[in-house]
Enzyme design. Structure first.
Site, PDB file in Angstrom:
ATOM      1  N   HIS A   1      60.644 -79.550  78.430  1.00  0.00           N
ATOM      2  CA  HIS A   1      59.698 -79.920  79.483  1.00  0.00           C
ATOM      3  C   HIS A   1      60.143 -81.171  80.241  1.00  0.00           C
ATOM      4  O   HIS A   1      60.047 -81.229  81.468  1.00  0.00           O
ATOM      5  CB  HIS A   1      58.307 -80.140  78.879  1.00  0.00           C
ATOM      6  CG  HIS A   1      57.800 -78.969  78.109  1.00  0.00           C
ATOM      7  ND1 HIS A   1      57.552 -77.750  78.704  1.00  0.00           N
ATOM      8  CD2 HIS A   1      57.494 -78.814  76.799  1.00  0.00           C
ATOM      9  CE1 HIS A   1      57.114 -76.908  77.786  1.00  0.00           C
ATOM     10  NE2 HIS A   1      57.071 -77.520  76.627  1.00  0.00           N
TER      11      HIS A   1
ATOM     12  N   ASP B   1      58.548 -70.951  79.412  1.00  0.00           N
ATOM     13  CA  ASP B   1      58.208 -72.360  79.621  1.00  0.00           C
ATOM     14  C   ASP B   1      58.837 -72.904  80.897  1.00  0.00           C
ATOM     15  O   ASP B   1      58.187 -73.629  81.669  1.00  0.00           O
ATOM     16  CB  ASP B   1      58.694 -73.201  78.437  1.00  0.00           C
ATOM     17  CG  ASP B   1      57.714 -73.232  77.278  1.00  0.00           C
ATOM     18  OD1 ASP B   1      56.570 -72.764  77.435  1.00  0.00           O
ATOM     19  OD2 ASP B   1      58.101 -73.734  76.208  1.00  0.00           O
TER      20      ASP B   1
END
Length: 307
Positions: free
Chosen positions: A268, A245
């Site tokens: 994120h 990620d």
């Protein structure tokens, strides 16, 4: 000269969005030098282009979402991670819905698609963002502390530490490291799947999230164990997926980074905040190219090998 890369021919994929549950078609197409990576919402009455940049990120709730001109594309990080791992600079991504398909929950299918299309060298220098001094973002204190950091490094490496009180995570490891110059992205990182807990599914679905999630595209855990019949693909697969990620989130800066990334309980939102913090300080970074490939850092000179 270390050259930019695109793909040799177009390739396609069909799947469903992890959060939306919508069917979506992707068409990945070659792009000219210095185009960058551009998502194109071709399902709209007038197609809208969304070039990747750190400031194009408009939402980081459970995924990285980019937007422009009123159009959005959700959950771009796994595809972006594959592009980062393969060193692709220029690519058009035509998409028929608002979310990238989750496929098997990792980047492996995207790596396969891109490698099947072939990687083509282009007659233009590959441009890097070289980190010149440490940059860090932090949030919370004590049990709530989380942070992410970039430091100077002649190459690209990542270390991620997670903190999940769960037997399956404890037994496989709460940390992982990957150096692009020493490892193999396709082998070491790409197959690590997204993960979640059964106790969170109902809450997520009531919020309109995880509508396309299941045992075929995520690691699912109850309070004690992994529920997937095929169990885990890696030691520390959970932490490796966080590296996957992070590679995708960081590639949204628009160029490969020359840096050492480290993080504790980041996600994120913090990854994007870190990029914005870096770009806000012009003394912390510079654009570089390598006329002599021998001077380029390991991991960027050769296309990534297959599995």
């Amino acid at each position: 000269m270390l050259q930019q890369r695109t793909i040799k021919t177009l390739t396609r994929a069909v799947g469903v969005g992890l959060h939306s549950g919508q069917r979506v078609e992707l068409t990945l197409r070659p792009a000219q030098p210095d185009t960058g990576i551009v998502f194109r919402r071709v399902d709209l009455p007038e197609p809208v282009d969304i070039p990747i940049t750190a400031t194009a990120v408009v939402d980081t709730r459970m995924a990285s979402t980019i937007g422009a001109g009123g159009a959005k594309v959700h959950t771009v990080e796994h595809l972006m991670s594959a592009c980062a791992g393969l060193g692709l600079d220029n690519l058009y991504i035509d998409i028929t819905a608002e979310e990238v398909p989750i496929l098997d929950g990792s980047s492996a299918s995207f790596v396969f698609l891109l490698q099947s299309a072939g990687v083509e060298l282009q007659n233009a220098p590959k441009r890097f963002i070289r980190v010149k001094r440490p940059v860090e973002v932090r949030e919370g204190t004590g049990q709530q502390l989380k942070w992410a950091r970039l430091e100077p490094y002649h190459g690209f490496k990542l270390r991620f530490d997670i903190d999940f009180a769960h037997p399956a995570v404890d037994s496989t490891g709460q940390s992982a490291e990957f150096d692009l110059g020493e490892g193999n992205y396709a082998r070491d990182i790409a197959r690590a799947r997204t993960f979640g807990f059964t106790k969170d599914v109902e809450m997520l679905r009531s919020s309109g999230l995880a509508l396309g999630g299941g045992l075929d595209n995520a690691i699912v855990m109850d309070d004690y164990k992994v529920l997937n019949a095929d169990s885990l693909r890696y030691d520390a697969e959970f932490a490796r997926h966080k590296i996957l990620d992070a590679m995708g989130d960081l590639y949204l800066v628009g160029k490969p980074l020359l840096a050492a990334y480290s993080a504790f309980r980041s996600g994120h939102a913090m990854n994007n905040l870190l990029l914005r913090e870096l770009l806000a300080h012009e003394d912390a970074w510079e654009i570089v190219t390598f006329e002599n490939e021998r001077q380029a850092p390991a991991g960027f000179t050769q296309p990534v090998r297959a599995w």
